[in-house]
Design an enzyme around this catalytic site. Structure first.
Site, short mmCIF file in Angstrom:
data_model
loop_
_atom_site.label_atom_id
_atom_site.label_comp_id
_atom_site.label_asym_id
_atom_site.label_seq_id
_atom_site.Cartn_x
_atom_site.Cartn_y
_atom_site.Cartn_z
N ASN A 168 0.83 -1.21 0.00
CA ASN A 168 0.00 0.00 0.00
C ASN A 168 0.87 1.27 0.00
OD1 ASN A 168 -2.62 -1.07 -0.03
ND2 ASN A 168 -2.58 -1.47 2.15
N GLU A 215 -6.07 -7.61 5.44
CA GLU A 215 -5.42 -8.59 4.56
C GLU A 215 -5.45 -9.99 5.13
OE1 GLU A 215 -1.95 -6.74 6.95
OE2 GLU A 215 -4.00 -6.24 6.34
#
Length: 292
Positions: free
Chosen positions: A171, A206
């Site tokens: 990210n 995640e």
């Protein structure tokens, strides 16, 4: 801006778009399409999407003379997508998913729109819109039922908890849109691997979880190892770039233990996942800490 409900939208009847992602207080929000034209953007738009990934003037929606709704990108930074294909201008069909930046909507139209809207809202209560997998709420209900059945009938039940290694740097260096794409591609790879009687879900962020019914520990370990290898070998794609990620997995099993409770079962698998992370990642560990 939400237009007043209930007005016809040409031959197709009324139409609307429903927010599927990201999660939050606005999920399931319906924006009625009762006028002839709308702009979509981060600010000063008919349909405001307050996300950093959405351009100030991102796209527009309009209805042509036949009653068909069309979406056109307005040169946005992160693009407009229909069913995950980037578009410049394209007609919308009933049930299409439309993505502006990282905000995902479903397009609904026709005379039975209320029924389909409520079906979509129900689907949102049990599925994760980004990955297409079941969500944490459904996972907890399913696992509690299967754990009770394992206690009653003496069946083995395995639980696999796993997450993506080094997801934050993905990210941070490639952007959140890339992170979302990794989660989506992983969801598409995971779903077809499951037996009908089993379950795989996005647990949060995640992290994912798989419930394997009538499966002893060695079966859970075998499943986890095959999943680890599958992810490590897969080339994820974002734009022109291809790259690899890995997952760490923890496996717990109940087999003849009649008093194990739900949260303790999850804690054991999560502890094994932590052990896999602590000892190097891209590996499988059991609740006892043994590495595979």
């Amino acid at each position: 801006m939400q237009a007043p409900p209930g007005r016809p939208s040409g031959p197709q009847g009324i139409a609307c778009i429903v927010l599927l992602h990201p999660p939050g207080p606005d999920i399931g929000r319906r924006s009625e399409l009762s006028r002839e034209r709308y702009t979509v953007g981060r600010e000063d738009a008919d349909i405001t999407v307050p996300r950093d990934s959405v351009s100030r003037r991102h796209a527009e929606l309009w209805r042509d003379g036949s009653g068909t709704w069309i979406v056109r990108d307005l040169g946005s930074t992160n693009g407009t997508f229909i069913n995950e294909s980037r578009i410049e201008k394209q007609p919308l069909r009933e049930g299409d998913q439309v993505r502006f930046g990282d905000a995902i909507y479903k397009f609904l139209s026709g005379q039975n729109i209320e029924t389909r809207y409520h079906e979509e809202i129900y689907r949102l209560t049990i599925h994760d819109a980004l990955t297409g997998l079941h969500n944490k709420r459904y996972f907890l209900d399913f696992l509690e039922r299967e754990l009770s059945a394992a206690h009653r009938h003496g069946h083995a039940l395995s639980l696999v908890m796993f997450d993506i290694d080094h997801f934050k740097p993905i990210n941070d260096t490639r952007g959140h849109l890339c992170g979302d794409e990794v989660l989506k591609q992983l969801g598409k790879r995971l779903g077809p691997r499951m037996r009908r009687e089993d379950l795989i879900a996005r647990y949060g962020g995640e992290e994912f979880a798989a419930v394997l019914t009538s499966t002893p520990l060695h079966g859970g370990l075998s499943f986890a190892e095959s999943l680890r290898a599958m992810v490590a070998d897969y080339a994820f794609q974002f734009g022109p770039d291809q790259f690899h990620v890995t997952v760490s997995l923890g496996v717990a099993c109940v087999d003849g233990e009649s008093d194990l409770r739900l949260q303790e079962f999850i804690r054991r698998a999560d502890t094994a996942l932590y052990e896999a992370k602590r000892t190097g990642r891209n590996r499988v560990c059991t609740a006892a800490g043994a590495q595979q």
